[in-house]
Design a protein around this motif. Structure first.
Motif, PDB file in Angstrom:
ATOM      1  N   UNK A  96     -16.952 -25.738 -13.886  1.00  0.00           N
ATOM      2  CA  UNK A  96     -17.080 -27.186 -14.040  1.00  0.00           C
ATOM      3  C   UNK A  96     -16.979 -27.769 -12.633  1.00  0.00           C
ATOM      4  N   UNK A  97     -18.084 -28.240 -12.084  1.00  0.00           N
ATOM      5  CA  UNK A  97     -18.094 -28.663 -10.683  1.00  0.00           C
ATOM      6  C   UNK A  97     -17.409 -30.003 -10.461  1.00  0.00           C
ATOM      7  N   UNK A  98     -17.081 -30.726 -11.529  1.00  0.00           N
ATOM      8  CA  UNK A  98     -16.356 -31.996 -11.369  1.00  0.00           C
ATOM      9  C   UNK A  98     -14.852 -31.760 -11.288  1.00  0.00           C
ATOM     10  N   UNK A  99     -14.330 -30.849 -12.109  1.00  0.00           N
ATOM     11  CA  UNK A  99     -12.890 -30.594 -12.120  1.00  0.00           C
ATOM     12  C   UNK A  99     -12.513 -29.339 -11.350  1.00  0.00           C
ATOM     13  N   UNK A 100     -13.503 -28.484 -11.061  1.00  0.00           N
ATOM     14  CA  UNK A 100     -13.227 -27.222 -10.380  1.00  0.00           C
ATOM     15  C   UNK A 100     -12.764 -26.122 -11.305  1.00  0.00           C
ATOM     16  N   UNK A 101     -12.710 -26.384 -12.607  1.00  0.00           N
ATOM     17  CA  UNK A 101     -12.288 -25.382 -13.583  1.00  0.00           C
ATOM     18  C   UNK A 101     -13.274 -24.220 -13.621  1.00  0.00           C
ATOM     19  N   UNK A 102     -12.738 -23.005 -13.601  1.00  0.00           N
ATOM     20  CA  UNK A 102     -13.576 -21.809 -13.619  1.00  0.00           C
ATOM     21  C   UNK A 102     -13.259 -20.972 -14.850  1.00  0.00           C
ATOM     22  N   UNK A 103     -14.311 -20.548 -15.537  1.00  0.00           N
ATOM     23  CA  UNK A 103     -14.194 -19.629 -16.654  1.00  0.00           C
ATOM     24  C   UNK A 103     -14.871 -18.332 -16.227  1.00  0.00           C
ATOM     25  N   UNK A 104     -14.088 -17.263 -16.103  1.00  0.00           N
ATOM     26  CA  UNK A 104     -14.614 -15.986 -15.616  1.00  0.00           C
ATOM     27  C   UNK A 104     -14.524 -14.929 -16.704  1.00  0.00           C
ATOM     28  N   UNK A 105     -15.588 -14.160 -16.867  1.00  0.00           N
ATOM     29  CA  UNK A 105     -15.613 -13.082 -17.846  1.00  0.00           C
ATOM     30  C   UNK A 105     -15.622 -11.741 -17.116  1.00  0.00           C
ATOM     31  N   UNK A 118     -24.357 -11.625 -24.358  1.00  0.00           N
ATOM     32  CA  UNK A 118     -22.965 -11.600 -24.802  1.00  0.00           C
ATOM     33  C   UNK A 118     -22.048 -11.578 -23.602  1.00  0.00           C
ATOM     34  N   UNK A 119     -20.810 -12.043 -23.809  1.00  0.00           N
ATOM     35  CA  UNK A 119     -19.808 -12.057 -22.749  1.00  0.00           C
ATOM     36  C   UNK A 119     -18.536 -11.406 -23.262  1.00  0.00           C
ATOM     37  N   UNK A 120     -17.810 -10.719 -22.375  1.00  0.00           N
ATOM     38  CA  UNK A 120     -16.584 -10.020 -22.765  1.00  0.00           C
ATOM     39  C   UNK A 120     -15.407 -10.476 -21.911  1.00  0.00           C
ATOM     40  N   UNK A 148      -4.552 -20.846 -16.275  1.00  0.00           N
ATOM     41  CA  UNK A 148      -3.334 -20.547 -17.019  1.00  0.00           C
ATOM     42  C   UNK A 148      -3.485 -19.329 -17.935  1.00  0.00           C
ATOM     43  N   UNK A 149      -4.533 -18.525 -17.671  1.00  0.00           N
ATOM     44  CA  UNK A 149      -4.726 -17.321 -18.463  1.00  0.00           C
ATOM     45  C   UNK A 149      -5.263 -17.566 -19.852  1.00  0.00           C
ATOM     46  N   UNK A 150      -5.751 -18.787 -20.111  1.00  0.00           N
ATOM     47  CA  UNK A 150      -6.298 -19.100 -21.435  1.00  0.00           C
ATOM     48  C   UNK A 150      -7.563 -18.283 -21.675  1.00  0.00           C
ATOM     49  N   UNK A 151      -7.623 -17.604 -22.817  1.00  0.00           N
ATOM     50  CA  UNK A 151      -8.796 -16.785 -23.127  1.00  0.00           C
ATOM     51  C   UNK A 151      -9.811 -17.588 -23.943  1.00  0.00           C
ATOM     52  N   UNK A 152     -11.081 -17.318 -23.715  1.00  0.00           N
ATOM     53  CA  UNK A 152     -12.171 -18.018 -24.392  1.00  0.00           C
ATOM     54  C   UNK A 152     -13.173 -17.019 -24.942  1.00  0.00           C
ATOM     55  N   UNK A 153     -13.843 -17.421 -25.994  1.00  0.00           N
ATOM     56  CA  UNK A 153     -15.022 -16.696 -26.451  1.00  0.00           C
ATOM     57  C   UNK A 153     -16.237 -17.547 -26.090  1.00  0.00           C
ATOM     58  N   UNK A 154     -17.327 -16.884 -25.738  1.00  0.00           N
ATOM     59  CA  UNK A 154     -18.556 -17.569 -25.344  1.00  0.00           C
ATOM     60  C   UNK A 154     -19.691 -17.069 -26.220  1.00  0.00           C
TER      61      UNK A 154
END
Length: 207
Positions: free
Chosen positions: A53-62, A87-89, A95-101
C-alpha cells in the motif's frame, strides 16, 4: 483576394482531414508479430512476492506464488498469453498478521508491447487483475482505477532468465472492512512486485 485565400484554406483543411481519416484505420490496425517457442502451457513460481500500500507503506509479503497459463506460439495481437491460475502461500503483514490471497477475474492477459533484440527482453502489461485478501478480521479487494475495473500492471519477460517480472500499475484497495487498523484504506494505491521464473524455457521474440 480575401475570399480566395479563405477558400484555399478551407480546401486545404478538408484535404488534410480526408487524408487523416484515410490513414487512421491503417494505423489503428497495425500490430506486431510475436513468436513464442515452444509456446503452449506454462507454469511459474515467484519467491517472496510483495503487495505494498503505497499510501500507508503497509507491506503484505508471501513466501511464494505459483502461476500457470497458456502462451500463443504466434500472435498478431493482444494478449500473447493468458494466466489461468494464480495462488499465494504463507502471506503475512505488519505485526505478523497472516492473510489469505485469492485471485479474481481470471483469466488475466499478458500483453506484449515492445521487444529489445539486444537484451532479449519483452515489455508489456498484465491486464484483468483483481484479488481479494482476508486475515485477522481485515478484508479488502484490489482492482484498478475503480472497484469494478480490473487493474493493469506493467511487466517484462527476459528470455535468458525465463523470468516474468511484474511491477507498477494502477492497483487500488476497495471494500476495506474489519480490523485493518488504518493499514489499508479505501482508494489507497498499491503495487505488486514479483518475479515469476518459468519451469521450462520460453523464448519470446518479435521482428
Amino acid at each position: 483576394m480575401r475570399k480566395t485565400v479563405k477558400g484555399a484554406l478551407v480546401a486545404a483543411a478538408a484535404i488534410s482531414a480526408a487524408a487523416g481519416l484515410a490513414l487512421a484505420p491503417a494505423t489503428a490496425t497495425t500490430t506486431a508479430t510475436w513468436t513464442a517457442s515452444p509456446g503452449g502451457a506454462w507454469t511459474a513460481k515467484a519467491t517472496s512476492p510483495k503487495l505494498t500500500d503505497t499510501r500507508t507503506g503497509t507491506k503484505l509479503t508471501c513466501s511464494s506464488s505459483a502461476a500457470a497459463g497458456v502462451l500463443a506460439p504466434t500472435s498478431n495481437g493482444l494478449p500473447i498469453s493468458t494466466i489461468t491460475s494464480v495462488t499465494w502461500a504463507s502471506c503475512s503483514g505488519p505485526l505478523g498478521i497472516t492473510f489469505s490471497v485469492t485471485a479474481q477475474n481470471l483469466p488475466w492477459g499478458i500483453n506484449a508491447l515492445t521487444y529489445n533484440s539486444t537484451t532479449g527482453v519483452t515489455t508489456g502489461t498484465l491486464t484483468g487483475v483483481k484479488a481479494h485478501i482476508s486475515g485477522a478480521g481485515c478484508t479488502a479487494d484490489f482492482a484498478g482505477p475503480t472497484s469494478t475495473t480490473p487493474a493493469t500492471l506493467t511487466g517484462t519477460y527476459n528470455n535468458s532468465t525465463n523470468t516474468l517480472t511484474v511491477s507498477g500499475g494502477d492497483l487500488h484497495a476497495y471494500n476495506v472492512s474489519g480490523s485493518c487498523l488504518g493499514l489499508l484504506n479505501n482508494g489507497d494505491p498499491a503495487t505488486y512486485n514479483a518475479a515469476y521464473v518459468l519451469s521450462a524455457p520460453q523464448v519470446i521474440t518479435s521482428p
